[in-house]
Design a protein around this motif. Sequence first.
Motif, PDB file in Angstrom:
ATOM      1  N   CYS A  51       2.253  -0.382  -5.211  1.00 29.74           N
ATOM      2  CA  CYS A  51       1.556  -1.149  -4.172  1.00 29.74           C
ATOM      3  C   CYS A  51       2.162  -0.856  -2.794  1.00 29.74           C
ATOM      4  CB  CYS A  51       1.631  -2.640  -4.509  1.00 29.74           C
ATOM      5  SG  CYS A  51       0.944  -3.744  -3.258  1.00 29.74           S
ATOM      6  N   LEU A  52       3.497  -0.856  -2.722  1.00 30.96           N
ATOM      7  CA  LEU A  52       4.167  -0.577  -1.443  1.00 30.96           C
ATOM      8  C   LEU A  52       3.875   0.843  -0.970  1.00 30.96           C
ATOM      9  CD1 LEU A  52       7.734  -2.138  -1.905  1.00 30.96           C
ATOM     10  CD2 LEU A  52       5.639  -3.216  -1.038  1.00 30.96           C
ATOM     11  N   ASN A  53       3.974   1.804  -1.872  1.00 31.60           N
ATOM     12  CA  ASN A  53       3.749   3.197  -1.480  1.00 31.60           C
ATOM     13  C   ASN A  53       2.296   3.475  -1.110  1.00 31.60           C
ATOM     14  OD1 ASN A  53       6.400   4.102  -1.574  1.00 31.60           O
ATOM     15  ND2 ASN A  53       6.305   4.512  -3.769  1.00 31.60           N
ATOM     16  N   ALA A  54       1.372   2.687  -1.654  1.00 34.37           N
ATOM     17  CA  ALA A  54      -0.047   2.830  -1.303  1.00 34.37           C
ATOM     18  C   ALA A  54      -0.389   2.057  -0.031  1.00 34.37           C
ATOM     19  CB  ALA A  54      -0.921   2.342  -2.456  1.00 34.37           C
ATOM     20  N   ARG A  55       0.578   1.276   0.467  1.00 34.71           N
ATOM     21  CA  ARG A  55       0.352   0.413   1.642  1.00 34.71           C
ATOM     22  C   ARG A  55      -0.812  -0.546   1.379  1.00 34.71           C
ATOM     23  NH1 ARG A  55       4.441   3.398   2.200  1.00 34.71           N
ATOM     24  NH2 ARG A  55       4.784   4.674   4.034  1.00 34.71           N
ATOM     25  N   ASP A  56      -0.916  -1.004   0.149  1.00 34.99           N
ATOM     26  CA  ASP A  56      -1.994  -1.901  -0.270  1.00 34.99           C
ATOM     27  C   ASP A  56      -1.575  -3.353  -0.025  1.00 34.99           C
ATOM     28  OD1 ASP A  56      -4.234  -3.012  -1.365  1.00 34.99           O
ATOM     29  OD2 ASP A  56      -3.997  -2.102  -3.348  1.00 34.99           O
ATOM     30  N   TRP A  57      -1.427  -3.696   1.246  1.00 36.82           N
ATOM     31  CA  TRP A  57      -0.874  -4.996   1.635  1.00 36.82           C
ATOM     32  C   TRP A  57      -1.718  -6.157   1.110  1.00 36.82           C
ATOM     33  CZ3 TRP A  57       3.416  -3.007   2.219  1.00 36.82           C
ATOM     34  CH2 TRP A  57       3.691  -1.956   3.082  1.00 36.82           C
ATOM     35  N   ASP A  58      -3.010  -5.959   0.939  1.00 31.83           N
ATOM     36  CA  ASP A  58      -3.860  -7.038   0.440  1.00 31.83           C
ATOM     37  C   ASP A  58      -3.524  -7.406  -1.006  1.00 31.83           C
ATOM     38  OD1 ASP A  58      -5.179  -7.260   2.858  1.00 31.83           O
ATOM     39  OD2 ASP A  58      -6.796  -5.900   2.279  1.00 31.83           O
ATOM     40  N   ARG A  59      -2.883  -6.515  -1.745  1.00 28.88           N
ATOM     41  CA  ARG A  59      -2.482  -6.793  -3.129  1.00 28.88           C
ATOM     42  C   ARG A  59      -1.038  -7.276  -3.238  1.00 28.88           C
ATOM     43  NH1 ARG A  59      -2.389  -2.642  -6.837  1.00 28.88           N
ATOM     44  NH2 ARG A  59      -2.094  -4.281  -8.350  1.00 28.88           N
ATOM     45  N   LEU A  60      -0.332  -7.358  -2.126  1.00 30.27           N
ATOM     46  CA  LEU A  60       1.073  -7.737  -2.151  1.00 30.27           C
ATOM     47  C   LEU A  60       1.280  -9.095  -2.832  1.00 30.27           C
ATOM     48  CD1 LEU A  60       3.849  -6.673  -1.284  1.00 30.27           C
ATOM     49  CD2 LEU A  60       3.543  -7.918   0.867  1.00 30.27           C
ATOM     50  N   GLY A  61       0.348 -10.010  -2.640  1.00 29.73           N
ATOM     51  CA  GLY A  61       0.430 -11.332  -3.254  1.00 29.73           C
ATOM     52  C   GLY A  61       0.315 -11.303  -4.771  1.00 29.73           C
ATOM     53  N   ASP A  62      -0.123 -10.185  -5.341  1.00 32.45           N
ATOM     54  CA  ASP A  62      -0.135 -10.039  -6.796  1.00 32.45           C
ATOM     55  C   ASP A  62       1.288  -9.895  -7.336  1.00 32.45           C
ATOM     56  OD1 ASP A  62      -2.889 -10.023  -6.632  1.00 32.45           O
ATOM     57  OD2 ASP A  62      -3.098  -7.870  -7.009  1.00 32.45           O
ATOM     58  N   PHE A  63       2.214  -9.525  -6.459  1.00 33.41           N
ATOM     59  CA  PHE A  63       3.584  -9.243  -6.863  1.00 33.41           C
ATOM     60  C   PHE A  63       4.616 -10.167  -6.238  1.00 33.41           C
ATOM     61  CE2 PHE A  63       1.110  -5.343  -7.062  1.00 33.41           C
ATOM     62  CZ  PHE A  63       1.348  -4.940  -8.371  1.00 33.41           C
ATOM     63  N   VAL A  64       4.318 -10.720  -5.085  1.00 34.01           N
ATOM     64  CA  VAL A  64       5.292 -11.492  -4.320  1.00 34.01           C
ATOM     65  C   VAL A  64       4.811 -12.930  -4.184  1.00 34.01           C
ATOM     66  CG1 VAL A  64       6.483 -11.675  -2.094  1.00 34.01           C
ATOM     67  CG2 VAL A  64       6.003  -9.413  -3.070  1.00 34.01           C
ATOM     68  N   ALA A  65       5.713 -13.879  -4.442  1.00 36.88           N
ATOM     69  CA  ALA A  65       5.394 -15.302  -4.375  1.00 36.88           C
ATOM     70  C   ALA A  65       5.142 -15.743  -2.935  1.00 36.88           C
ATOM     71  CB  ALA A  65       6.528 -16.130  -4.977  1.00 36.88           C
TER      72      ALA A  65
END
Length: 128
Positions: free
Chosen positions: A16-30
């Motif tokens: 997710c980080l390497n894809a810069r997919d910031w909209d999915r960050l909440g799938d991984f981070v509280a």
Amino acid sequence: MDRDALAAFYRGYIACLNARDWDRLGDFVAGKVRYGDEAIGLAGYRAMLEGDVAAIPDLRFRIALLAVDPPWIAVRLDFDCTPAGALFGLDVDGRRVAFSENVFYRVEGGRIAEVLSVIDKAAVAAQL
């Protein structure tokens, strides 16, 4: 999550980080994630990562070592990049540098709830 699931979760986070997919960050981070001693929340965490990418356009997260002991993840990340200006208070100004970061993550409720990080800033200084 068991060890294998937690390791797979972490690899998804790095993707997710390497894809810069910031909209999915909440799938991984509280939503109430802590970074070190500070409660920065998901918005603050995203802003931190976006700032890192703005300062280091070719930033790629590479897992060098990964150890999992639920709910903890311990990882050594290796970086080989070209920061645009200063990095860790050092004038890098477009020179390629390599360094590592040792990070501990605590996962709670299927999300990263706490991040403890130590970056090898001396490695960068030694290359300049």
